[in-house]
Design a protein around this motif. Structure first.
Motif, PDB file in Angstrom:
ATOM      1  N   ILE A   5     -43.207 -34.763  -5.719  1.00  0.00           N
ATOM      2  CA  ILE A   5     -43.212 -33.375  -6.079  1.00  0.00           C
ATOM      3  C   ILE A   5     -44.730 -33.009  -6.929  1.00  0.00           C
ATOM      4  CG2 ILE A   5     -42.403 -31.337  -7.851  1.00  0.00           C
ATOM      5  CD1 ILE A   5     -39.626 -32.487  -7.272  1.00  0.00           C
ATOM      6  N   ALA A   6     -44.865 -34.121  -7.857  1.00  0.00           N
ATOM      7  CA  ALA A   6     -46.144 -33.917  -8.504  1.00  0.00           C
ATOM      8  C   ALA A   6     -47.320 -34.088  -7.654  1.00  0.00           C
ATOM      9  CB  ALA A   6     -46.131 -35.132  -9.575  1.00  0.00           C
ATOM     10  N   LEU A   7     -47.056 -34.939  -6.783  1.00  0.00           N
ATOM     11  CA  LEU A   7     -48.347 -35.192  -5.561  1.00  0.00           C
ATOM     12  C   LEU A   7     -48.580 -33.902  -4.968  1.00  0.00           C
ATOM     13  CD1 LEU A   7     -48.006 -38.989  -4.363  1.00  0.00           C
ATOM     14  CD2 LEU A   7     -49.593 -37.698  -5.748  1.00  0.00           C
ATOM     15  N   ALA A   8     -47.346 -33.305  -4.496  1.00  0.00           N
ATOM     16  CA  ALA A   8     -47.655 -32.180  -3.911  1.00  0.00           C
ATOM     17  C   ALA A   8     -48.297 -30.882  -4.610  1.00  0.00           C
ATOM     18  CB  ALA A   8     -46.103 -31.302  -3.487  1.00  0.00           C
ATOM     19  N   ILE A   9     -48.035 -30.710  -5.998  1.00  0.00           N
ATOM     20  CA  ILE A   9     -48.401 -29.890  -6.731  1.00  0.00           C
ATOM     21  C   ILE A   9     -50.094 -30.072  -6.793  1.00  0.00           C
ATOM     22  CG2 ILE A   9     -48.739 -29.035  -9.071  1.00  0.00           C
ATOM     23  CD1 ILE A   9     -45.611 -29.263  -9.108  1.00  0.00           C
ATOM     24  N   VAL A  10     -50.382 -31.428  -6.892  1.00  0.00           N
ATOM     25  CA  VAL A  10     -51.900 -31.832  -7.104  1.00  0.00           C
ATOM     26  C   VAL A  10     -52.457 -31.704  -5.722  1.00  0.00           C
ATOM     27  CG1 VAL A  10     -53.402 -33.875  -7.048  1.00  0.00           C
ATOM     28  CG2 VAL A  10     -51.597 -33.453  -8.894  1.00  0.00           C
ATOM     29  N   VAL A  11     -51.905 -31.576  -4.708  1.00  0.00           N
ATOM     30  CA  VAL A  11     -52.585 -31.535  -3.480  1.00  0.00           C
ATOM     31  C   VAL A  11     -52.877 -30.094  -3.238  1.00  0.00           C
ATOM     32  CG1 VAL A  11     -52.267 -31.594  -1.002  1.00  0.00           C
ATOM     33  CG2 VAL A  11     -51.804 -33.669  -2.389  1.00  0.00           C
ATOM     34  N   CYS A  15     -56.211 -28.118  -2.664  1.00  0.00           N
ATOM     35  CA  CYS A  15     -56.550 -27.213  -1.582  1.00  0.00           C
ATOM     36  C   CYS A  15     -56.933 -25.959  -2.122  1.00  0.00           C
ATOM     37  CB  CYS A  15     -55.271 -27.035  -0.717  1.00  0.00           C
ATOM     38  SG  CYS A  15     -54.989 -28.579   0.329  1.00  0.00           S
ATOM     39  N   ILE A  16     -56.428 -25.217  -3.068  1.00  0.00           N
ATOM     40  CA  ILE A  16     -56.849 -23.928  -3.509  1.00  0.00           C
ATOM     41  C   ILE A  16     -58.228 -23.984  -4.140  1.00  0.00           C
ATOM     42  CG2 ILE A  16     -56.427 -22.333  -5.237  1.00  0.00           C
ATOM     43  CD1 ILE A  16     -53.462 -22.722  -5.254  1.00  0.00           C
ATOM     44  N   TRP A  17     -58.679 -25.261  -4.769  1.00  0.00           N
ATOM     45  CA  TRP A  17     -59.979 -25.342  -5.244  1.00  0.00           C
ATOM     46  C   TRP A  17     -60.815 -25.629  -4.007  1.00  0.00           C
ATOM     47  CZ3 TRP A  17     -63.360 -29.804  -4.990  1.00  0.00           C
ATOM     48  CH2 TRP A  17     -64.588 -29.580  -5.621  1.00  0.00           C
ATOM     49  N   VAL A  18     -60.368 -26.125  -2.949  1.00  0.00           N
ATOM     50  CA  VAL A  18     -61.464 -26.406  -1.628  1.00  0.00           C
ATOM     51  C   VAL A  18     -61.716 -25.032  -1.011  1.00  0.00           C
ATOM     52  CG1 VAL A  18     -61.733 -27.501   0.523  1.00  0.00           C
ATOM     53  CG2 VAL A  18     -60.911 -28.736  -1.337  1.00  0.00           C
ATOM     54  N   VAL A  27     -60.561 -16.084   6.211  1.00  0.00           N
ATOM     55  CA  VAL A  27     -59.978 -17.336   6.427  1.00  0.00           C
ATOM     56  C   VAL A  27     -59.575 -17.947   4.963  1.00  0.00           C
ATOM     57  CG1 VAL A  27     -60.565 -19.647   6.960  1.00  0.00           C
ATOM     58  CG2 VAL A  27     -61.274 -17.828   8.493  1.00  0.00           C
ATOM     59  N   ARG A  28     -60.313 -17.677   4.005  1.00  0.00           N
ATOM     60  CA  ARG A  28     -59.969 -17.842   2.614  1.00  0.00           C
ATOM     61  C   ARG A  28     -58.838 -17.403   2.154  1.00  0.00           C
ATOM     62  NH1 ARG A  28     -65.237 -16.756   0.327  1.00  0.00           N
ATOM     63  NH2 ARG A  28     -64.298 -14.727  -0.231  1.00  0.00           N
ATOM     64  N   VAL A  33     -52.733 -17.914   1.117  1.00  0.00           N
ATOM     65  CA  VAL A  33     -51.313 -17.423   1.423  1.00  0.00           C
ATOM     66  C   VAL A  33     -50.530 -18.677   1.914  1.00  0.00           C
ATOM     67  CG1 VAL A  33     -50.084 -16.186   2.954  1.00  0.00           C
ATOM     68  CG2 VAL A  33     -51.982 -15.034   1.821  1.00  0.00           C
ATOM     69  N   LEU A  34     -51.291 -19.410   2.806  1.00  0.00           N
ATOM     70  CA  LEU A  34     -50.309 -20.619   3.466  1.00  0.00           C
ATOM     71  C   LEU A  34     -50.284 -21.565   2.177  1.00  0.00           C
ATOM     72  CD1 LEU A  34     -49.625 -22.303   5.868  1.00  0.00           C
ATOM     73  CD2 LEU A  34     -51.755 -23.289   5.853  1.00  0.00           C
ATOM     74  N   VAL A  35     -51.122 -21.812   1.366  1.00  0.00           N
ATOM     75  CA  VAL A  35     -50.759 -22.818   0.201  1.00  0.00           C
ATOM     76  C   VAL A  35     -49.769 -22.054  -0.615  1.00  0.00           C
ATOM     77  CG1 VAL A  35     -51.528 -23.875  -1.837  1.00  0.00           C
ATOM     78  CG2 VAL A  35     -52.969 -23.867   0.482  1.00  0.00           C
ATOM     79  N   GLY A  36     -49.862 -20.799  -0.941  1.00  0.00           N
ATOM     80  CA  GLY A  36     -48.681 -20.154  -1.599  1.00  0.00           C
ATOM     81  C   GLY A  36     -47.315 -20.380  -1.106  1.00  0.00           C
ATOM     82  N   LEU A  37     -47.103 -20.135   0.193  1.00  0.00           N
ATOM     83  CA  LEU A  37     -46.031 -20.321   1.006  1.00  0.00           C
ATOM     84  C   LEU A  37     -45.571 -21.534   0.925  1.00  0.00           C
ATOM     85  CD1 LEU A  37     -46.635 -17.994   4.122  1.00  0.00           C
ATOM     86  CD2 LEU A  37     -44.924 -17.757   2.080  1.00  0.00           C
ATOM     87  N   CYS A  38     -46.297 -22.787   0.992  1.00  0.00           N
ATOM     88  CA  CYS A  38     -45.846 -24.190   0.726  1.00  0.00           C
ATOM     89  C   CYS A  38     -45.306 -24.602  -0.393  1.00  0.00           C
ATOM     90  CB  CYS A  38     -47.098 -25.022   1.355  1.00  0.00           C
ATOM     91  SG  CYS A  38     -47.539 -25.158   3.147  1.00  0.00           S
ATOM     92  N   LEU A  39     -45.919 -23.751  -1.520  1.00  0.00           N
ATOM     93  CA  LEU A  39     -45.558 -23.979  -2.808  1.00  0.00           C
ATOM     94  C   LEU A  39     -44.133 -23.187  -3.156  1.00  0.00           C
ATOM     95  CD1 LEU A  39     -48.602 -23.671  -5.028  1.00  0.00           C
ATOM     96  CD2 LEU A  39     -47.447 -25.793  -4.651  1.00  0.00           C
ATOM     97  N   ALA A  40     -43.946 -22.066  -2.506  1.00  0.00           N
ATOM     98  CA  ALA A  40     -42.668 -21.470  -2.597  1.00  0.00           C
ATOM     99  C   ALA A  40     -41.521 -22.120  -1.735  1.00  0.00           C
ATOM    100  CB  ALA A  40     -42.780 -20.152  -1.908  1.00  0.00           C
ATOM    101  N   ALA A  41     -41.923 -23.098  -0.928  1.00  0.00           N
ATOM    102  CA  ALA A  41     -40.911 -23.894   0.100  1.00  0.00           C
ATOM    103  C   ALA A  41     -40.629 -24.804  -0.852  1.00  0.00           C
ATOM    104  CB  ALA A  41     -41.698 -24.117   1.536  1.00  0.00           C
ATOM    105  N   LEU A  42     -41.566 -25.591  -1.423  1.00  0.00           N
ATOM    106  CA  LEU A  42     -41.295 -26.445  -2.308  1.00  0.00           C
ATOM    107  C   LEU A  42     -40.137 -26.100  -3.503  1.00  0.00           C
ATOM    108  CD1 LEU A  42     -41.960 -29.532  -3.049  1.00  0.00           C
ATOM    109  CD2 LEU A  42     -43.708 -28.559  -4.559  1.00  0.00           C
TER     110      LEU A  42
END
Length: 59
Positions: A5-11, A15-18, A27-28, A33-42
């Motif tokens: 979980i900690a690694l997922a949050i760091v990644v 990704c948001i920084w990149v 695209v940005r 939105v994709l990163v936000g959906l992944c965090l919501a799924a986590l």
């Protein structure tokens, strides 16, 4: 599990920084939105994995 979980949050943070370096605004936005959906799924996985009663979430 906490390490994953900690690694997922760091990644996700990385990704948001990149994403800020991508020139195309559409695209940005889609990548944010994709990163936000992944965090919501986590978060949903964590809630279900820890046995939180689903009935409280629905009501």
């Amino acid at each position: 599990m906490l390490v994953i979980i900690a690694l997922a949050i760091v990644v996700a943070g990385f990704c948001i920084w990149v994403v800020q370096f991508i020139a195309n605004a559409t695209v940005r936005t889609l990548l944010r939105v994709l990163v936000g959906l992944c965090l919501a799924a986590l978060l949903a996985f964590l809630v279900l994995a820890w046995g939180f009663p689903i009935a409280l979430l629905v009501s």
